[in-house]
Design a protein around this motif. Structure first.
Motif, PDB file in Angstrom:
ATOM      1  N   THR A  24       9.241  -4.455 -12.645  1.00 18.67           N
ATOM      2  CA  THR A  24       8.667  -3.116 -12.695  1.00 18.67           C
ATOM      3  C   THR A  24       8.285  -2.655 -11.295  1.00 18.67           C
ATOM      4  N   ARG A  25       8.776  -1.481 -10.912  1.00 16.89           N
ATOM      5  CA  ARG A  25       8.408  -0.892  -9.617  1.00 16.89           C
ATOM      6  C   ARG A  25       7.125  -0.093  -9.817  1.00 16.89           C
ATOM      7  N   ILE A  26       6.083  -0.484  -9.117  1.00 16.01           N
ATOM      8  CA  ILE A  26       4.778   0.164  -9.252  1.00 16.01           C
ATOM      9  C   ILE A  26       4.435   0.854  -7.946  1.00 16.01           C
ATOM     10  N   GLY A  27       4.005   2.099  -8.068  1.00 17.07           N
ATOM     11  CA  GLY A  27       3.560   2.860  -6.914  1.00 17.07           C
ATOM     12  C   GLY A  27       2.131   3.334  -7.108  1.00 17.07           C
ATOM     13  N   VAL A  28       1.426   3.527  -6.018  1.00 18.69           N
ATOM     14  CA  VAL A  28       0.057   4.024  -6.038  1.00 18.69           C
ATOM     15  C   VAL A  28       0.016   5.344  -5.287  1.00 18.69           C
ATOM     16  N   TYR A  29      -0.600   6.335  -5.911  1.00 15.60           N
ATOM     17  CA  TYR A  29      -0.850   7.625  -5.241  1.00 15.60           C
ATOM     18  C   TYR A  29      -2.365   7.783  -5.154  1.00 15.60           C
TER      19      TYR A  29
ATOM     20  N   VAL B 173       2.475   6.160  -2.347  1.00 13.55           N
ATOM     21  CA  VAL B 173       3.051   7.505  -2.312  1.00 13.55           C
ATOM     22  C   VAL B 173       2.048   8.428  -1.644  1.00 13.55           C
ATOM     23  N   ARG B 174       2.504   9.149  -0.638  1.00 13.78           N
ATOM     24  CA  ARG B 174       1.642  10.097   0.067  1.00 13.78           C
ATOM     25  C   ARG B 174       2.365  11.426   0.188  1.00 13.78           C
TER      26      ARG B 174
ATOM     27  N   ALA C 277      -0.432   4.803   7.748  1.00 11.42           N
ATOM     28  CA  ALA C 277       0.664   3.936   7.296  1.00 11.42           C
ATOM     29  C   ALA C 277       0.814   2.740   8.233  1.00 11.42           C
ATOM     30  N   GLY C 278       0.679   2.969   9.527  1.00 11.78           N
ATOM     31  CA  GLY C 278       0.759   1.876  10.491  1.00 11.78           C
ATOM     32  C   GLY C 278      -0.359   0.870  10.316  1.00 11.78           C
ATOM     33  N   MET C 279      -1.569   1.361  10.120  1.00  8.54           N
ATOM     34  CA  MET C 279      -2.713   0.471   9.891  1.00  8.54           C
ATOM     35  C   MET C 279      -2.537  -0.300   8.588  1.00  8.54           C
ATOM     36  N   ASN C 280      -2.103   0.420   7.538  1.00  4.55           N
ATOM     37  CA  ASN C 280      -1.911  -0.235   6.243  1.00  4.55           C
ATOM     38  C   ASN C 280      -0.834  -1.311   6.308  1.00  4.55           C
ATOM     39  N   GLN C 281       0.214  -1.059   7.075  1.00  6.45           N
ATOM     40  CA  GLN C 281       1.274  -2.051   7.214  1.00  6.45           C
ATOM     41  C   GLN C 281       0.753  -3.304   7.921  1.00  6.45           C
TER      42      GLN C 281
ATOM     43  N   VAL D  13       3.616  -3.912   1.289  1.00  7.04           N
ATOM     44  CA  VAL D  13       3.550  -2.607   0.628  1.00  7.04           C
ATOM     45  C   VAL D  13       4.060  -1.539   1.581  1.00  7.04           C
ATOM     46  N   GLU D  14       5.043  -0.767   1.128  1.00  6.67           N
ATOM     47  CA  GLU D  14       5.627   0.315   1.926  1.00  6.67           C
ATOM     48  C   GLU D  14       4.950   1.643   1.604  1.00  6.67           C
ATOM     49  N   THR D  15       4.922   2.530   2.570  1.00  7.42           N
ATOM     50  CA  THR D  15       4.423   3.885   2.354  1.00  7.42           C
ATOM     51  C   THR D  15       5.613   4.828   2.299  1.00  7.42           C
ATOM     52  N   VAL D  16       5.634   5.657   1.260  1.00 11.43           N
ATOM     53  CA  VAL D  16       6.691   6.649   1.075  1.00 11.43           C
ATOM     54  C   VAL D  16       6.051   8.030   1.169  1.00 11.43           C
TER      55      VAL D  16
END
Length: 165
Positions: free
Chosen positions: A2-7, A88-89, A104-108, A114-117
């Motif tokens: 399952t692909r799960i994304g967070v917004y 998701v942003r 996104a850089g800090m989160n990475q 976890v990737e940011t889209v």
């Protein structure tokens, strides 16, 4: 798998711009988790429970597997807890990009799994910001172009209560 994304967001209040990103983000993943959070630098018009209820009401009928949950932690810890591989942003303007790029850089650095889209907001919805919706409403302006009718009633009702109280 399952692909799960967070917004994630404060959604104070949820706008048509947020709804656009939710609809489109839900198509990219099997399960979209909308993470409603607090932001210490913002003073919310609605408390956490009210914002959660508002978002739940607004996402009914969108389709797909959408969950609305609250969180009060680092976004990357929340994403990990939810099993998400994607954040998701939404982007409205260049100013958003600069902030989101840095985040996104800090989160990475915090969690490289976890990737940011980024999704560009619909052109007609790009100027909408919750902060501006609240400001317009506080000064008696019409916000119906920026939020759903139900959210408009929530905001107008809150403004009346604030002015009466």
């Amino acid at each position: 798998m399952t692909r799960i994304g967070v917004y994630p967001g404060t959604f104070d209040p949820v706008t048509l711009g947020h709804m656009d990103i939710i609809r489109r983000g839900a198509k990219l993943v099997d399960r979209l988790v909308i993470g409603v959070t607090t932001n210490p630098s913002k003073s919310p018009m609605f408390d956490l429970d009210e914002r959660m209820a508002m978002v739940r009401r607004e996402v009914e009928g969108i389709g797909g597997e959408i969950h609305v949950v609250s969180f009060d932690s680092l976004l990357m810890d929340f994403a990990e807890r939810e099993g998400a591989k994607v954040i998701v942003r939404g982007l409205r303007a260049v100013a958003d990009f600069e902030y989101e790029y840095q985040m996104a850089g800090m989160n990475q650095q915090i969690n490289p799994r976890v990737e940011t889209v980024f999704l560009m907001a619909d052109v007609a919805l790009q100027p909408i910001a919750s902060r501006l919706v609240k400001e317009i409403a506080l000064f008696g302006g019409e916000i119906g172009k920026f939020v759903t009718p139900a959210v408009r009633e929530d905001v107008v009702g809150r403004v009346k209560a604030m002015k009466a109280g």
